[in-house]
Design a protein around this motif. Structure first.
Motif, PDB file in Angstrom:
ATOM      1  N   GLU A 193      11.378 -27.740  30.051  1.00 19.52           N
ATOM      2  CA  GLU A 193      12.937 -27.778  30.873  1.00 19.52           C
ATOM      3  C   GLU A 193      13.540 -29.183  30.520  1.00 19.52           C
ATOM      4  OE1 GLU A 193      10.157 -26.722  32.068  1.00 19.52           O
ATOM      5  OE2 GLU A 193      10.431 -24.660  32.483  1.00 19.52           O
ATOM      6  N   GLU A 194      12.817 -30.165  30.718  1.00 17.18           N
ATOM      7  CA  GLU A 194      13.495 -31.751  30.610  1.00 17.18           C
ATOM      8  C   GLU A 194      13.838 -31.885  29.094  1.00 17.18           C
ATOM      9  OE1 GLU A 194      10.648 -34.912  31.833  1.00 17.18           O
ATOM     10  OE2 GLU A 194       9.991 -33.735  33.519  1.00 17.18           O
ATOM     11  N   LEU A 195      13.285 -31.534  28.195  1.00 18.14           N
ATOM     12  CA  LEU A 195      13.647 -31.626  26.855  1.00 18.14           C
ATOM     13  C   LEU A 195      14.747 -30.750  26.851  1.00 18.14           C
ATOM     14  CD1 LEU A 195      13.389 -32.354  23.663  1.00 18.14           C
ATOM     15  CD2 LEU A 195      11.841 -30.286  23.468  1.00 18.14           C
ATOM     16  N   LEU A 196      14.841 -29.563  27.271  1.00 20.71           N
ATOM     17  CA  LEU A 196      16.077 -28.782  26.964  1.00 20.71           C
ATOM     18  C   LEU A 196      17.390 -29.338  27.621  1.00 20.71           C
ATOM     19  CD1 LEU A 196      14.322 -25.388  27.274  1.00 20.71           C
ATOM     20  CD2 LEU A 196      15.507 -26.311  25.089  1.00 20.71           C
ATOM     21  N   ALA A 197      17.221 -29.833  28.918  1.00 22.46           N
ATOM     22  CA  ALA A 197      18.432 -30.500  29.643  1.00 22.46           C
ATOM     23  C   ALA A 197      18.862 -31.668  28.833  1.00 22.46           C
ATOM     24  CB  ALA A 197      17.642 -30.864  30.922  1.00 22.46           C
ATOM     25  N   LYS A 198      17.663 -32.347  28.303  1.00 24.85           N
ATOM     26  CA  LYS A 198      18.393 -33.635  27.614  1.00 24.85           C
ATOM     27  C   LYS A 198      18.937 -33.132  26.245  1.00 24.85           C
ATOM     28  CE  LYS A 198      16.084 -37.456  24.993  1.00 24.85           C
ATOM     29  NZ  LYS A 198      15.198 -38.587  24.903  1.00 24.85           N
ATOM     30  N   ALA A 199      18.668 -32.003  25.761  1.00 24.68           N
ATOM     31  CA  ALA A 199      19.246 -31.477  24.349  1.00 24.68           C
ATOM     32  C   ALA A 199      20.734 -31.208  24.677  1.00 24.68           C
ATOM     33  CB  ALA A 199      18.286 -30.371  23.857  1.00 24.68           C
ATOM     34  N   ASP A 251       6.478 -37.800  21.529  1.00 20.94           N
ATOM     35  CA  ASP A 251       5.450 -36.655  21.748  1.00 20.94           C
ATOM     36  C   ASP A 251       6.321 -35.804  22.053  1.00 20.94           C
ATOM     37  OD1 ASP A 251       3.739 -35.362  23.515  1.00 20.94           O
ATOM     38  OD2 ASP A 251       2.685 -37.143  24.238  1.00 20.94           O
ATOM     39  N   LEU A 252       5.994 -34.492  21.943  1.00 20.84           N
ATOM     40  CA  LEU A 252       6.638 -33.407  22.392  1.00 20.84           C
ATOM     41  C   LEU A 252       6.737 -32.956  23.904  1.00 20.84           C
ATOM     42  CD1 LEU A 252       8.494 -31.066  21.556  1.00 20.84           C
ATOM     43  CD2 LEU A 252       6.670 -29.922  20.240  1.00 20.84           C
ATOM     44  N   ASN A 253       5.578 -33.359  24.351  1.00 22.30           N
ATOM     45  CA  ASN A 253       5.338 -33.232  25.749  1.00 22.30           C
ATOM     46  C   ASN A 253       6.129 -34.104  26.593  1.00 22.30           C
ATOM     47  OD1 ASN A 253       3.156 -31.145  25.783  1.00 22.30           O
ATOM     48  ND2 ASN A 253       1.768 -32.590  25.015  1.00 22.30           N
ATOM     49  N   GLN A 254       6.998 -35.099  26.101  1.00 21.81           N
ATOM     50  CA  GLN A 254       7.483 -36.084  26.854  1.00 21.81           C
ATOM     51  C   GLN A 254       8.901 -36.493  26.010  1.00 21.81           C
ATOM     52  OE1 GLN A 254       4.962 -39.726  28.056  1.00 21.81           O
ATOM     53  NE2 GLN A 254       3.485 -38.489  27.098  1.00 21.81           N
ATOM     54  N   ALA A 255       9.909 -35.867  26.580  1.00 16.85           N
ATOM     55  CA  ALA A 255      11.095 -36.014  25.952  1.00 16.85           C
ATOM     56  C   ALA A 255      11.683 -37.422  25.884  1.00 16.85           C
ATOM     57  CB  ALA A 255      12.177 -34.792  26.591  1.00 16.85           C
ATOM     58  N   ASP A 256      11.279 -38.094  26.828  1.00 18.71           N
ATOM     59  CA  ASP A 256      11.869 -39.560  26.811  1.00 18.71           C
ATOM     60  C   ASP A 256      11.110 -40.295  25.804  1.00 18.71           C
ATOM     61  OD1 ASP A 256       9.308 -39.549  27.927  1.00 18.71           O
ATOM     62  OD2 ASP A 256       9.956 -40.435  29.734  1.00 18.71           O
ATOM     63  N   ALA A 303      12.388 -35.260  11.294  1.00 24.15           N
ATOM     64  CA  ALA A 303      11.003 -34.634  11.866  1.00 24.15           C
ATOM     65  C   ALA A 303      10.382 -35.272  12.720  1.00 24.15           C
ATOM     66  CB  ALA A 303      10.115 -34.858  10.634  1.00 24.15           C
ATOM     67  N   LEU A 304      10.277 -34.662  13.730  1.00 25.78           N
ATOM     68  CA  LEU A 304       9.435 -35.153  14.933  1.00 25.78           C
ATOM     69  C   LEU A 304       7.862 -35.242  14.532  1.00 25.78           C
ATOM     70  CD1 LEU A 304       9.668 -36.207  17.983  1.00 25.78           C
ATOM     71  CD2 LEU A 304       9.067 -34.121  18.795  1.00 25.78           C
ATOM     72  N   VAL A 305       7.334 -36.643  14.512  1.00 25.57           N
ATOM     73  CA  VAL A 305       6.041 -36.506  14.272  1.00 25.57           C
ATOM     74  C   VAL A 305       5.155 -37.616  15.157  1.00 25.57           C
ATOM     75  CG1 VAL A 305       6.240 -35.723  11.576  1.00 25.57           C
ATOM     76  CG2 VAL A 305       6.743 -38.469  12.368  1.00 25.57           C
ATOM     77  N   ARG A 306       3.887 -37.614  15.039  1.00 22.78           N
ATOM     78  CA  ARG A 306       3.108 -38.660  15.653  1.00 22.78           C
ATOM     79  C   ARG A 306       2.474 -39.774  15.310  1.00 22.78           C
ATOM     80  NH1 ARG A 306      -0.498 -35.093  19.964  1.00 22.78           N
ATOM     81  NH2 ARG A 306      -0.905 -33.817  17.933  1.00 22.78           N
ATOM     82  N   LYS A 307       2.635 -39.309  13.822  1.00 20.59           N
ATOM     83  CA  LYS A 307       1.705 -40.388  13.021  1.00 20.59           C
ATOM     84  C   LYS A 307       2.653 -40.398  11.598  1.00 20.59           C
ATOM     85  CE  LYS A 307      -1.648 -36.959  11.269  1.00 20.59           C
ATOM     86  NZ  LYS A 307      -1.156 -35.973  12.249  1.00 20.59           N
ATOM     87  N   GLU A 308       2.610 -41.322  10.675  1.00 17.15           N
ATOM     88  CA  GLU A 308       3.303 -41.499   9.566  1.00 17.15           C
ATOM     89  C   GLU A 308       3.033 -40.032   8.449  1.00 17.15           C
ATOM     90  OE1 GLU A 308       3.943 -44.572   6.019  1.00 17.15           O
ATOM     91  OE2 GLU A 308       3.827 -45.228   8.230  1.00 17.15           O
ATOM     92  N   VAL A 309       3.893 -39.425   8.156  1.00 18.24           N
ATOM     93  CA  VAL A 309       3.705 -38.397   7.162  1.00 18.24           C
ATOM     94  C   VAL A 309       4.745 -38.421   6.113  1.00 18.24           C
ATOM     95  CG1 VAL A 309       2.624 -36.837   9.018  1.00 18.24           C
ATOM     96  CG2 VAL A 309       5.114 -36.606   8.305  1.00 18.24           C
ATOM     97  N   GLU A 310       4.049 -37.834   5.117  1.00 16.78           N
ATOM     98  CA  GLU A 310       5.239 -37.925   3.868  1.00 16.78           C
ATOM     99  C   GLU A 310       6.211 -36.725   4.231  1.00 16.78           C
ATOM    100  OE1 GLU A 310       4.525 -37.136  -1.036  1.00 16.78           O
ATOM    101  OE2 GLU A 310       2.728 -37.716   0.080  1.00 16.78           O
TER     102      GLU A 310
END
Ligand SMILES: NC(=O)c1ccc[n+]([C@@H]2O[C@H](COP(=O)([O-])OP(=O)(O)OC[C@H]3O[C@@H](n4cnc5c(N)ncnc54)[C@H](OP(=O)(O)O)[C@@H]3O)[C@@H](O)[C@H]2O)c1
Length: 275
Positions: free
Chosen positions: A72-78, A47-52, A29-36
């Motif tokens: 596009e960066e995220l998809l190339a990395k994927a 951060d989904l805006n920053q694939a790095d 789960a991609l998250v920015r804070k702790e979640v259950e």
């Protein structure tokens, strides 16, 4: 197989997480804070805006939200990391009469980027979510009258868990690549009918106050940036999008009929009463 779920703390992503866990499939789960999170789902912070900012090592499929920067960066990395499949959360607006609006534009941009990536893709184009019912929460806390916009437009809203289950099928099994699913709930309901269902579940006699087009316009534009308000007004007041028809896509993919608004309201009744 390991699936990365973006927007995992939200309505749609949370439903994908729940669907993965229910099937005993591994997920992140991609998250920015702790979640259950349920058993079997591990948190990845980023951060989904920053694939790095997060790793895709070992990920084979991504449930991806539209509308984020540098996709596009995220998809190339994927592609480089060995990801095979993308299930993109798009929307009904893509299948509308006009894609010349702010909502369709960001979904269309995401769809095009995913196609250009060369990865296997499935597009999920759902109607409005049943969880949008929560927009009435503050009114319900204040009293029994619910002001409803575009009162004449019946919508077959969809339970987020149905979207989640379709997404998981699309990433976990063959046969969904290159398909765009128009996902709907089981029945089209006018806002006043939705309010009645909500009242039944909460044991309250709620009254839907139907707003005129002008009143709907005023409320809508006061609640969000103008380009998005214009898009939504175009969908429902001008009929640019058909969210009334019911499709068989949920049942075809999951093997069961779409969940009802009654079910969603029963499951989420506490959200309307708890502070
Ligand atoms: N609502 C509808 O009727 C409807 C219909 C069709 C399509 N859609 C599409 O569905 C999308 C998701 O809807 P939803 O109801 O699930 O939204 P939501 O409940 O608001 O969830 C949004 C999720 O995105 C995460 N997020 C936001 N910015 C992020 C970032 N920079 N990096 C990582 N994660 C980030 C949020 O995390 P935090 O918890 O950290 O904020 C949250 O988990 C909408 O944005 C829309 O494009 C919606």
């Amino acid at each position: 197989m390991t699936i990365l779920v973006t927007g995992a703390s939200g309505n749609a992503g949370g439903a994908v997480v729940a669907a993965l866990a229910a099937e005993g499939l591994p997920g992140r789960a991609l998250v920015r804070k702790e979640v259950e999170l349920p058993a079997g789902i591990e948190a990845v912070y980023g951060d989904l805006n920053q694939a790095d900012t997060f790793s895709l090592a070992g990920v084979t499929g991504i449930f991806l939200l539209s509308g984020y920067d540098r996709v596009e960066e995220l998809l190339a990395k994927a592609a480089g990391a060995g990801v095979r499949r993308i299930a993109l959360l798009s929307s009904s607006s893509i299948a509308g009469k006009s894609t010349d609006n702010a909502v369709a534009a960001y979904h269309l941009a995401a769809e095009r980027a995913v196609i250009a990536s060369g990865l296997e893709w499935t597009f999920l184009r759902p109607n409005s979510f049943m969880s949008n019912t929560l927009r009435w929460r503050d009114q319900l806390r204040a009293g029994d009258v619910v002001r409803v916009q575009f009162p004449d437009v019946p919508i077959s809203t969809i339970h987020p868990l149905d979207i989640g289950e379709v997404a998981v099928r699309a990433m976990a099994e063959d046969g969904h690549a290159g398909t765009a699913y128009r996902l709907t709930g089981p029945v089209a309901l006018k806002p006043a009918e939705q309010v009645e269902i909500l009242g039944q579940a909460l044991g309250r006699k709620l009254v839907a106050q139907e707003l005129s087009r002008e009143e709907s316009h005023q409320e809508l534009f006061a609640s969000m940036p103008a380009p998005y308000a214009e898009a939504i007004e175009g969908f429902f007041a001008d009929g640019n999008v058909d969210e009334t028809s019911v499709t068989d896509a949920v049942e075809t993919v999951t093997g069961h009929p779409p969940r009802t608004l009654q079910e969603w309201v029963r499951e989420n009744a506490a959200l309307f009463t708890d502070g």
